[in-house]
Design a protein around this motif. Structure first.
Motif, PDB file in Angstrom:
ATOM      1  N   VAL A 215      -3.473   5.564   3.320  1.00  0.00           N
ATOM      2  CA  VAL A 215      -3.127   4.242   2.796  1.00  0.00           C
ATOM      3  C   VAL A 215      -2.443   3.418   3.897  1.00  0.00           C
ATOM      4  O   VAL A 215      -1.487   3.886   4.525  1.00  0.00           O
ATOM      5  CB  VAL A 215      -2.175   4.370   1.590  1.00  0.00           C
ATOM      6  N   ILE A 216      -2.959   2.220   4.089  1.00  0.00           N
ATOM      7  CA  ILE A 216      -2.316   1.286   5.027  1.00  0.00           C
ATOM      8  C   ILE A 216      -1.820   0.091   4.231  1.00  0.00           C
ATOM      9  O   ILE A 216      -2.619  -0.568   3.540  1.00  0.00           O
ATOM     10  CB  ILE A 216      -3.294   0.803   6.124  1.00  0.00           C
ATOM     11  N   VAL A 217      -0.550  -0.162   4.307  1.00  0.00           N
ATOM     12  CA  VAL A 217      -0.001  -1.315   3.592  1.00  0.00           C
ATOM     13  C   VAL A 217       0.606  -2.278   4.608  1.00  0.00           C
ATOM     14  O   VAL A 217       1.468  -1.891   5.404  1.00  0.00           O
ATOM     15  CB  VAL A 217       1.075  -0.899   2.568  1.00  0.00           C
TER      16      VAL A 217
ATOM     17  N   GLU B 113       7.002   1.177  -1.910  1.00  0.00           N
ATOM     18  CA  GLU B 113       6.574   1.358  -3.302  1.00  0.00           C
ATOM     19  C   GLU B 113       5.054   1.398  -3.390  1.00  0.00           C
ATOM     20  O   GLU B 113       4.471   2.290  -4.018  1.00  0.00           O
ATOM     21  CB  GLU B 113       7.113   0.206  -4.177  1.00  0.00           C
ATOM     22  N   ARG B 114       4.410   0.461  -2.739  1.00  0.00           N
ATOM     23  CA  ARG B 114       2.954   0.357  -2.827  1.00  0.00           C
ATOM     24  C   ARG B 114       2.281   1.517  -2.089  1.00  0.00           C
ATOM     25  O   ARG B 114       1.369   2.148  -2.610  1.00  0.00           O
ATOM     26  CB  ARG B 114       2.497  -0.979  -2.241  1.00  0.00           C
TER      27      ARG B 114
ATOM     28  N   THR C  15       2.976   5.265  -9.973  1.00  0.00           N
ATOM     29  CA  THR C  15       3.285   3.842 -10.119  1.00  0.00           C
ATOM     30  C   THR C  15       4.210   3.318  -9.039  1.00  0.00           C
ATOM     31  O   THR C  15       4.301   2.118  -8.819  1.00  0.00           O
ATOM     32  CB  THR C  15       3.927   3.578 -11.490  1.00  0.00           C
ATOM     33  N   GLY C  16       4.920   4.190  -8.386  1.00  0.00           N
ATOM     34  CA  GLY C  16       5.842   3.715  -7.368  1.00  0.00           C
ATOM     35  C   GLY C  16       6.359   4.853  -6.516  1.00  0.00           C
ATOM     36  O   GLY C  16       5.923   6.014  -6.633  1.00  0.00           O
TER      37      GLY C  16
ATOM     38  N   GLU D  62      -1.916  -5.078   0.807  1.00  0.00           N
ATOM     39  CA  GLU D  62      -0.950  -5.989   1.414  1.00  0.00           C
ATOM     40  C   GLU D  62       0.095  -6.349   0.378  1.00  0.00           C
ATOM     41  O   GLU D  62      -0.229  -6.495  -0.813  1.00  0.00           O
ATOM     42  CB  GLU D  62      -1.689  -7.241   1.907  1.00  0.00           C
ATOM     43  N   VAL D  63       1.313  -6.445   0.800  1.00  0.00           N
ATOM     44  CA  VAL D  63       2.350  -6.880  -0.138  1.00  0.00           C
ATOM     45  C   VAL D  63       2.987  -8.165   0.381  1.00  0.00           C
ATOM     46  O   VAL D  63       2.886  -8.489   1.571  1.00  0.00           O
ATOM     47  CB  VAL D  63       3.455  -5.807  -0.305  1.00  0.00           C
TER      48      VAL D  63
END
Lengths: 373, 298
Positions: B7-9, B31-32, B41-42, B297-298
């Motif tokens: 996962v890349i955020v 979190e993401r 969920t987190g 992305e956040v």
């Protein structure tokens, strides 16, 4: 540093070296926080673009980016300048018999002030001093012992020589070189105990300031060097040839490890090579292996193996072939190759009798090569 | 065989040009990222799937390159703080690297026994390295007692960088900082040494999670900082497959290199060979087709 102070600190160093690893490591590492590192620019490297460097000291020629350290663990690229971290920083200093190095044809029966820094440019699986050679500079306790003080300490302690030994002096080249210069000013000789993995240019320069070099020829096959040393044989042979051409003394040591480098034919080839490239007068020592470091599954070298390999080398024409690490063995003694007179009787590191007169056999007056006074 | 998930955020604005971290954006990344990685969920729920309350967690960072190119406290301390939410006391979480000197130079306040997560180098008095070398394949090294004595679960929190020898340095090579003699493993592009060190039981059995700090990626001339090739990717990369997450990191490095007009690592003769070795050792999956990459992305 006076004699009393030196002996006290040297004894302390000896205790550290002799300590059991379990106690040794944790205690030593407590010193890291105040690591005693030098920041002296190294010799024999080239600067490359983008703060990279290439070390030219040994055949590895480590090419390093900024912040990286060489294979030796004691030379570091900082901002595109290469530094030795161990200049004037001895992690071991002792007064040893010169026979312990071993040098058998250099001032027999005298003491050599012996120093080392951390680090090594190979990783022998059988290393006897791995606790200082296979670590980075900050992982040992280092004492401030600059070149001038080393020479002065040798003089104060009536040591006619200084030995650069225990680890691999090539990696503390600058420290060794400058100490040798200081020593020569005081008529103290410098003796180098090395694996011989050093490039020709720095080696040749070194031979101008030291008096004798002992090279460990660890085997006579590249396969052994690759698998058990993590180095190459060819540069070592070149180093032996180069030293032999200089006006300094050379001895060769061959540590015999059961099943790994004790093939008689391999040793015969080596003896022939030495005879051809160096000559019959170079002392060759076959020393006994003791299980250590990463090779603990092999027994100590049988005495019969050492004696038979010594006989092979003698039969091939080498004149001064010794056994080592067998106190009291006949192979520790020096005999005149011409008239068979016993010249030096040794027992371990002790010289019990030395009959050499004026560098020659007292019976037949045949010159005995070496440094005798 | 199922694919390995990485996962890349990306958090836009998570790091200013001056290096200041935006805590709220960073928290959302954690979190993401952890949530997506574990299907929870987190972060809290995610960490429960990876760690037990009885664990002692080591967060191994890489502080060799100083303040300019080390995951700063503002990034790692909030991550360390997440563990208290799953019942792991601060005193059982340690942020560590090989030397106190490097940690201090990177902006860390050392904390060997005070309140909050521990922050210490292996050279802290009373810590050190194991007395005997651990021998495994081509590896013979003393391992940091932080890892072997004080940690039951390890997070490799590694800054993602180009590396002149290995090609890239990421989560697996980060453990070079857990041994006393990393300089002995630079030959042959650090291969097979990176993979074999990771495969050594003291490392492999403790490793649970890789987090790659790709907020700023040194995509050329690493591992030191060179401003010209430091690319602000504003991302963290998460994975439990140590090979897959490093492979994803490598591909990000290649992408950034391409954007700067640089040749590929293979063209420079230094592809990260250790990834294939690691795959052969069964440590994880390196091939792009075997990795499911989730980017958010956040």
């Amino acid at each position: 540093m006076d004699r009393r102070d030196f002996i006290r600190t040297a004894a302390g160093t000896g205790a550290v070296l002799a300590a059991r690893p379990g106690a040794f490591v944790r205690d030593l590492y407590a010193f890291q926080e105040t690591a005693n590192l030098s920041h002296v620019e190294a010799r024999y490297y080239i600067k490359l673009p983008d703060r990279e460097i290439e070390c030219q000291l040994c055949p590895r020629k480590c090419r390093l980016g900024d912040k990286e350290r060489g294979y030796c663990g004691v030379r570091e690229n900082d901002g595109g300048t290469y530094y030795t971290l161990v200049y004037g920083k001895a992690c071991a200093r002792n007064i040893d018999p010169v026979e312990k190095k071993p040098f058998f044809h250099v001032l027999p029966g005298t003491a050599a002030l012996s120093i080392a820094s951390a680090g090594c440019n190979v990783n022998c699986k059988f290393c006897q001093n791995w606790e200082i050679s296979q670590v980075r500079a900050e992982q040992v306790t280092a004492y401030d012992f600059p070149p001038r003080d080393v020479a002065a300490a040798a003089e104060a302690n009536r040591c006619p020589s200084i030995a650069y030994t225990y680890s691999e002096p090539t990696v503390f080249y600058e420290y060794m070189f400058d100490t040798a210069v200081e020593a020569r000013r005081r008529n103290i000789r410098s003796l180098v105990v090395t694996g011989g993995l050093i490039n020709p240019e720095p080696l040749e320069a070194l031979t101008k300031v030291v008096d004798a070099i002992k090279i460990d020829l660890k085997a006579f096959t590249q396969a052994f060097y690759k698998d058990y040393v993590r180095g190459d044989l060819a540069p070592v042979l070149e180093a032996i040839k180069l030293v032999a051409r200089q006006k300094i003394w050379l001895e060769i040591v061959y540590l015999v490890i059961p099943t790994l480098n004790d093939e008689p034919e391999e040793v015969r080839k080596m003896a022939r090579w030495i005879l051809k490239e160096v000559g019959p007068g170079v002392p060759l020592h076959f020393t006994r292996f003791t299980p250590m470091y990463l090779i603990k599954n092999l027994p100590p070298t049988p005495l019969s193996t050492l004696r038979s390999l010594r006989k092979i080398a003698l039969d091939e024409g080498l004149q001064y072939v010794y056994t080592g690490n067998i106190p009291g063995d006949e192979g520790e003694n020096t005999w005149c190759p011409t008239c068979r007179t016993l010249l030096i009787r040794r027992n371990g590191f002790a010289v019990e009798e030395n009959a050499i007169k004026g560098g020659a056999c007292p019976s037949c007056r045949n010159p005995v090569p070496g440094i005798w006074a | 065989m199922t694919e390995s998930l990485v996962v890349i955020v990306r958090g836009r604005g998570v790091r200013s040009r001056g290096g200041e971290i935006a805590p709220a954006v960073l928290a959302r990344i954690y979190e993401r990222g952890l949530g997506l990685l574990t299907g929870q969920t987190g972060a809290e729920e995610a960490l429960r799937t990876l760690f037990a309350p009885s664990d002692k967690v080591g967060i191994k960072i890489n502080a060799i390159a100083g303040r300019e190119l080390t995951s700063p406290p503002a990034v790692t301390l909030p991550f360390a703080g997440l563990f208290s939410r799953i019942g792991i006391a601060d005193r059982n979480v340690v942020i560590w690297d090989r030397t106190n000197r490097e940690l201090r130079a990177a902006g860390y306040a050392l904390n060997a026994d005070g309140p909050g997560p521990r922050i210490l180098g292996t050279d802290t008095a009373g810590v050190g390295y194991d007395a005997e070398p651990f021998v495994h394949r081509n590896i013979a090294s003393r391992i940091s007692a932080v890892l072997t004595d004080r940690v039951t679960a390890s997070v490799s929190f590694a800054i993602l960088k180009d590396h002149g020898l290995a090609g890239v340095t990421a989560g697996m090579k980060n453990y070079f900082g857990a041994i006393h003699n990393p300089n002995k493993y630079h030959d042959d592009h650090c291969d097979p040494f990176v993979a074999e060190l990771f495969d050594a039981p003291p490392v492999r059995t403790r490793h649970r999670l890789t987090v790659l700090d790709a907020l700023v990626v040194q995509c050329h001339r690493g591992p030191a900082f060179h401003a010209a090739w430091a690319a602000p990717a504003e991302s963290l990369i998460f994975g439990t497959d140590p090979v897959a997450v490093d492979a994803a990191g490598w591909r990000l490095v290649e992408r950034l290199r391409k954007e700067k007009g640089l040749p590929t690592l293979a063209e420079e003769g230094r592809p990260p060979l250790y990834l294939q070795t690691a795959e052969r050792l069964g440590l994880g999956r390196a091939a792009e087709a075997d990795i499911r990459l989730l980017e958010d992305e956040v």
